[in-house]
Structure formats: structure tokens, C-alpha cells
Design a protein around this motif. Structure first.
Motif, short mmCIF file in Angstrom:
data_model
loop_
_atom_site.label_atom_id
_atom_site.label_comp_id
_atom_site.label_asym_id
_atom_site.label_seq_id
_atom_site.Cartn_x
_atom_site.Cartn_y
_atom_site.Cartn_z
N PHE A 136 -38.33 -17.38 13.34
CA PHE A 136 -37.16 -16.64 13.77
C PHE A 136 -37.19 -15.26 13.14
CE2 PHE A 136 -35.93 -21.12 13.72
CZ PHE A 136 -35.41 -21.28 15.00
N SER B 213 -33.80 -12.61 12.63
CA SER B 213 -32.57 -12.59 11.83
C SER B 213 -31.58 -13.67 12.25
CB SER B 213 -31.88 -11.24 11.97
OG SER B 213 -32.75 -10.21 11.61
N THR C 263 -29.80 -13.99 14.86
CA THR C 263 -28.54 -13.47 15.41
C THR C 263 -28.27 -14.00 16.81
OG1 THR C 263 -29.58 -11.51 16.38
CG2 THR C 263 -28.71 -11.28 14.14
N ASN C 264 -29.22 -14.77 17.35
CA ASN C 264 -29.03 -15.23 18.73
C ASN C 264 -29.22 -16.73 18.89
OD1 ASN C 264 -30.18 -14.69 22.01
ND2 ASN C 264 -28.23 -14.00 21.20
N LEU D 29 -28.10 -2.62 17.73
CA LEU D 29 -28.51 -3.99 18.12
C LEU D 29 -28.84 -4.82 16.88
CD1 LEU D 29 -29.30 -5.71 20.72
CD2 LEU D 29 -31.66 -5.11 20.14
N PRO D 30 -28.14 -5.94 16.67
CA PRO D 30 -28.51 -6.80 15.53
C PRO D 30 -29.85 -7.48 15.80
CG PRO D 30 -26.32 -7.35 16.39
CD PRO D 30 -26.99 -6.47 17.41
N THR E 15 -34.13 -8.57 14.90
CA THR E 15 -35.44 -7.97 14.68
C THR E 15 -36.09 -7.58 16.01
OG1 THR E 15 -36.59 -10.08 14.87
CG2 THR E 15 -35.82 -9.45 12.66
N GLY F 38 -38.96 -8.69 16.97
CA GLY F 38 -39.50 -9.92 17.56
C GLY F 38 -38.47 -10.60 18.46
N MET G 197 -35.88 -9.23 19.77
CA MET G 197 -35.56 -8.30 20.86
C MET G 197 -36.57 -8.45 22.01
SD MET G 197 -35.84 -4.26 20.10
CE MET G 197 -35.86 -3.00 21.34
N ALA H 286 -33.96 -8.03 25.05
CA ALA H 286 -32.62 -7.50 24.75
C ALA H 286 -32.40 -6.17 25.45
CB ALA H 286 -32.48 -7.32 23.24
N ALA I 180 -28.98 -3.05 26.38
CA ALA I 180 -27.58 -2.62 26.31
C ALA I 180 -27.47 -1.23 26.92
CB ALA I 180 -27.09 -2.57 24.86
N ASN J 176 -41.44 -20.90 23.61
CA ASN J 176 -41.92 -20.56 22.27
C ASN J 176 -42.11 -21.77 21.36
OD1 ASN J 176 -42.66 -18.74 20.24
ND2 ASN J 176 -40.65 -18.96 19.33
N ILE K 133 -46.54 -16.27 18.55
CA ILE K 133 -45.65 -15.50 17.69
C ILE K 133 -45.98 -14.02 17.84
CG2 ILE K 133 -44.94 -15.11 15.29
CD1 ILE K 133 -44.30 -17.94 16.51
N ARG L 97 -19.43 0.08 21.11
CA ARG L 97 -19.57 -1.26 20.51
C ARG L 97 -18.33 -1.60 19.68
NH1 ARG L 97 -24.36 -4.32 20.60
NH2 ARG L 97 -26.09 -3.11 21.38
N PHE M 139 -17.58 -13.64 23.45
CA PHE M 139 -17.95 -13.78 22.04
C PHE M 139 -17.20 -14.97 21.45
CE2 PHE M 139 -20.00 -9.81 20.21
CZ PHE M 139 -20.33 -9.25 21.44
N GLU N 92 -26.89 -17.20 27.24
CA GLU N 92 -27.74 -16.11 26.77
C GLU N 92 -28.24 -16.45 25.36
OE1 GLU N 92 -26.54 -12.13 27.76
OE2 GLU N 92 -27.21 -11.38 25.81
C1 LIG Z 1 -22.66 -8.82 17.35
C2 LIG Z 1 -23.87 -9.01 18.23
C3 LIG Z 1 -24.12 -8.11 19.25
C4 LIG Z 1 -25.24 -8.26 20.08
N1 LIG Z 1 -25.45 -7.35 21.07
C5 LIG Z 1 -26.51 -7.52 21.89
C6 LIG Z 1 -26.76 -6.58 22.94
O1 LIG Z 1 -26.06 -5.58 23.10
N2 LIG Z 1 -27.82 -6.81 23.76
C7 LIG Z 1 -28.65 -7.90 23.60
O2 LIG Z 1 -29.59 -8.05 24.38
N3 LIG Z 1 -28.44 -8.79 22.60
C8 LIG Z 1 -27.41 -8.63 21.74
N4 LIG Z 1 -27.20 -9.52 20.74
C9 LIG Z 1 -28.12 -10.66 20.58
C10 LIG Z 1 -29.24 -10.42 19.53
O3 LIG Z 1 -28.91 -9.37 18.69
C11 LIG Z 1 -30.57 -10.09 20.17
O4 LIG Z 1 -30.94 -11.07 21.08
C12 LIG Z 1 -31.67 -9.93 19.11
O5 LIG Z 1 -32.73 -9.25 19.73
C13 LIG Z 1 -32.17 -11.23 18.49
O6 LIG Z 1 -33.03 -10.92 17.40
P1 LIG Z 1 -33.21 -11.92 16.16
O7 LIG Z 1 -34.25 -11.37 15.28
O8 LIG Z 1 -31.92 -12.22 15.51
O9 LIG Z 1 -33.74 -13.22 16.92
P2 LIG Z 1 -33.54 -14.72 16.48
O10 LIG Z 1 -32.14 -15.14 16.79
O11 LIG Z 1 -34.01 -14.93 15.09
O12 LIG Z 1 -34.54 -15.45 17.48
C14 LIG Z 1 -34.32 -15.42 18.87
C15 LIG Z 1 -35.52 -16.12 19.55
O13 LIG Z 1 -36.68 -15.32 19.34
C16 LIG Z 1 -37.70 -16.08 18.69
N5 LIG Z 1 -38.41 -15.16 17.82
C17 LIG Z 1 -37.89 -14.31 16.89
N6 LIG Z 1 -38.86 -13.56 16.34
C18 LIG Z 1 -40.02 -13.97 16.93
C19 LIG Z 1 -41.38 -13.58 16.79
N7 LIG Z 1 -41.77 -12.63 15.94
N8 LIG Z 1 -42.30 -14.19 17.57
C20 LIG Z 1 -41.95 -15.17 18.44
N9 LIG Z 1 -40.69 -15.59 18.61
C21 LIG Z 1 -39.74 -14.98 17.86
C22 LIG Z 1 -36.98 -17.19 17.97
O14 LIG Z 1 -37.83 -18.31 17.77
C23 LIG Z 1 -35.88 -17.49 18.95
O15 LIG Z 1 -36.41 -18.27 19.99
C24 LIG Z 1 -26.11 -9.37 19.88
C25 LIG Z 1 -25.87 -10.27 18.83
C26 LIG Z 1 -24.76 -10.09 18.01
C27 LIG Z 1 -24.54 -11.06 16.90
#
Ligand SMILES: Cc1cc2nc3c(=O)[nH]c(=O)nc-3n(C[C@H](O)[C@H](O)[C@H](O)COP(=O)(O)OP(=O)(O)OC[C@H]3O[C@@H](n4cnc5c(N)ncnc54)[C@H](O)[C@@H]3O)c2cc1C
Length: 302
Positions: free
Chosen positions: A66, A68, A70-71, A128-129, A131, A133, A135, A140, A142, A183, A189, A216, A264, A298
Motif C-alpha cells: 500500500f 498511504s 487513504t483509499n 491529493l492525499p 502516494t 503508486g 494515484m 486518480a 480531480a 493487484n 508493484i 477542496r 464522504f 471508488e
Molecule cells: C480527503 C480525501 C480526498 C481525496 N480526493 C481525491 C480526489 O480528488 N481524486 C481522487 O482520485 N482520489 C481522491 N482521494 C482518494 C485517494 O487519495 C487516492 O485514490 C490516492 O491516490 C490513493 O493513494 P494511496 O497511496 O493512499 O493508496 P492506498 O490507499 O495505499 O492504496 C490504494 C490501492 O493501490 C495499491 N497500491 C498502492 N501503492 C502501490 C504500488 N506502489 N504498487 C502497486 N499497488 C499499489 C494498493 O494495494 C491498493 O490496492 C481522496 C482521499 C481522501 C482521504
């Protein structure tokens, strides 16, 4: 074959500077919901990430990577095997407006760096919260911008080795890609992503970033959430449908549908995955019953 417990113990011992046994995931998730995992690894570099993946593979331990979190809605039940949080953070401005980024880098940090440099394309991601990866995996987007419009190539690692793939390989869909779907099973990865940006003016980009930040703040509720729970159905908005179904403010335990933005769900304290799932079911059932629309998730349920 040695027992699962023996293999776990060996993994944790080999990776001991970066691995924790029986770690809680809740405190690492923005939502604050999650159970334990057998071993939690914090990978700060490509070498650490590759070492953790290789050892987990050798010892035949299940592994999930994973960013961060966040999703992802994490289960209350323990996540078996190895959970890796990818925190490998590096960013390079290359020729011809190409930006090469390690997958554990904060997407917002990358976007802000591009804005400061006057490179246009990623400004929508300044708030955008998560990483890079996550994204890429989630495609992702917006404010009209989307990851798939900018991704040029990526380096991925799988049990077959490291390879460079182009954007088509990801089979991007709205807020999804082949890695979001497959995945867990395929263990591909993302290590690095290269984005194709273009020339822009730093002052204009900064003004646009400030405008997006303001939007936002105005539209998204503060608090512990996973962002939008449901994808927007074609031609409509999930938030509008949930609000029209009269579900704003509805709660199960400590998880509430935000009165500010109905797409939300906020954890107001001691919320659980079961409460979150109950609200998902309530929303899907009511929106289907009242409007005949199927709402797709989502967020990802792990
Ligand atoms: C307040 C808030 C606002 C948000 N606004 C938006 C927005 O405007 N638009 C939008 O699209 N999303 C939004 N999101 C959702 C989120 O921020 C995005 O989807 C973000 O890109 C997820 O990144 P993460 O690192 O947290 O992924 P994680 O939640 O850690 O992982 C998500 C998925 O990706 C996989 N993954 C992560 N890293 C890798 C890697 N390196 N290789 C392979 N697989 C991997 C994980 O296994 C999992 O399947 C928002 C979330 C919050 C909390």
C-alpha cells in the motif's frame, strides 16, 4: 515445508530494521480503521521494497503493498502475511518536461514541486492525499485532470522481475486500472512513474493550485475519511444521489455520512469496518430503490 509461524518469524528477523510483528494498521490509515497485520514493513527505499518483496516471495508469505492507505477500508480481522507501506520518496525533473517519481512519494508533494518549477499538468493533484503508486493504481483525478492523461511509463516489479511498461499496459478506466482489479493476486508493484508535463507559468500554476485548494476546503468535509466512497455514475454524481435519497447525516456507530458532502463517510471516533460497510449497503440499497442507479465503489475494500 516449515510452518507459517516459522516463515513469518524468519521474515521478521531478516527484515528486522524495517519490520514490526503484530502491528496495528488503524494508526497508519487516514480513516483510523483497521485491524492488525502479521508483519508491517515500512519501505523507505527501492532496495528495502525489493528486499521485502523478494523475502516474502521466497518464504511464500502473502504480501500486500500500500501507499498511504487513504483509499482502502481495512478489515477488522488480521491481514495475514506481510503488509508493506511504500514510503520510497524521490523525484527527478528530467529533459522535455518529464518528471520521474518513486511510487511512495506523496502525490501532493510531486504536484507542488511541479507547480513551483512551472511545469503544467499535475496542478489538480496539489491537494491529493496518498502516494504516486496509489494515484496510478486508482487512476486518480480531480478538477478535470486525470493520472492516465499524464503517465508516460512506469517501472513495475513482479515475480518475473522488473520491467518498464507504458500507460496502455495499465488499461486505465475511470478511477481504476488493471492493478486495482488484479493487484492482490498478481503482485505487480509500481516502483517508479514517469509523467509527461508541459511548460507553464509558475505564477499562473500557483494561482490555479490556490483556487483548487480553496475548492477542496469548501466542498470536502474535514475529518477522518477515505475521500469519495462511490464513483460517480455516468452523467450524475454519487453525492447528489445520496443526498437526494435523504441519507446525509445517517450514521452507524461512529461512522457518519457527512452532512457536508454525502459521498464522504467520516469516522467520528471509534468507527469500525462493519459500521462503514453497513452504511455502504444502506446507500446502495436506498439509491437503487429510489432512483434505480447502481452505485459502484471508488474505495477499495481490503
Ligand atoms: C480527503 C480525501 C480526498 C481525496 N480526493 C481525491 C480526489 O480528488 N481524486 C481522487 O482520485 N482520489 C481522491 N482521494 C482518494 C485517494 O487519495 C487516492 O485514490 C490516492 O491516490 C490513493 O493513494 P494511496 O497511496 O493512499 O493508496 P492506498 O490507499 O495505499 O492504496 C490504494 C490501492 O493501490 C495499491 N497500491 C498502492 N501503492 C502501490 C504500488 N506502489 N504498487 C502497486 N499497488 C499499489 C494498493 O494495494 C491498493 O490496492 C481522496 C482521499 C481522501 C482521504
Amino acid at each position: 515445508m516449515r510452518s507459517y509461524a516459522e516463515r513469518l518469524a524468519e521474515f521478521a528477523w531478516l527484515l528486522r530494521p524495517i519490520a514490526q510483528r503484530n502491528a496495528s494498521l488503524a494508526s497508519h490509515s487516514l480513516l483510523g480503521i483497521g485491524g492488525m497485520t502479521d508483519v508491517l514493513v515500512f519501505a523507505d527505499s527501492e532496495a528495502e521494497l525489493l528486499a521485502a518483496l523478494a523475502q516474502a516471495g521466497k518464504l511464500e508469505l502473502p504480501v500486500r503493498v500500500f501507499g498511504s492507505l487513504t483509499n482502502c477500508l481495512l478489515p477488522a480481522a488480521p491481514l495475514r502475511g506481510v503488509t508493506i507501506l511504500n514510503q520510497m520518496s524521490e523525484l527527478y525533473f528530467e529533459d522535455e518536461y518529464r518528471l520521474r517519481v518513486a511510487a511512495g512519494t506523496s502525490a501532493a508533494r510531486v504536484a507542488r514541486a511541479a507547480v513551483r518549477r512551472g511545469w503544467d499538468g499535475l496542478t489538480w493533484a496539489t491537494g491529493l492525499p496518498g502516494t504516486v503508486g496509489g494515484m496510478v493504481v486508482n487512476n486518480a483525478g480531480a478538477f478535470g485532470g486525470t493520472t492516465s492523461d499524464l503517465l508516460l511509463s512506469a517501472e513495475i516489479v513482479s515475480p518475473a522481475g522488473i520491467q518498464t511498461v507504458d500507460a496502455e499496459w495499465f488499461d486505465f478506466q475511470y478511477r481504476s486500472s488493471r492493478l486495482k482489479v488484479h493487484n492482490a493476486a498478481k503482485r505487480e508493484i509500481v516502483l517508479w512513474a514517469t509523467f509527461q508535463l508541459r511548460e507553464g507559468g509558475p505564477a499562473q500554476l500557483q494561482a490555479r493550485a490556490a483556487e483548487y485548494k480553496q475548492r477542496r476546503l469548501q466542498t470536502q468535509p474535514p475529518g477522518r475519511s477515505l475521500g469519495c466512497v462511490f464513483a460517480n455514475p455516468p452523467g450524475d454524481y454519487a453525492g447528489r444521489l445520496i443526498e437526494a435519497a435523504g441519507l446525509k447525516g445517517e450514521r452507524r456507530g461512529d461512522v457518519m455520512i457527512s452532512p457536508q458532502h454525502a459521498n464522504f463517510f467520516i469516522n467520528q471516533g471509534q468507527g469500525t469496518a462493519a459500521e462503514y460497510l453497513e452504511l455502504i449497503q444502506l446507500v446502495q440499497t436506498e439509491v437503487r430503490r429510489q432512483f434505480g442507479t447502481e452505485l459502484e465503489l471508488e474505495i477499495e475494500i481490503v
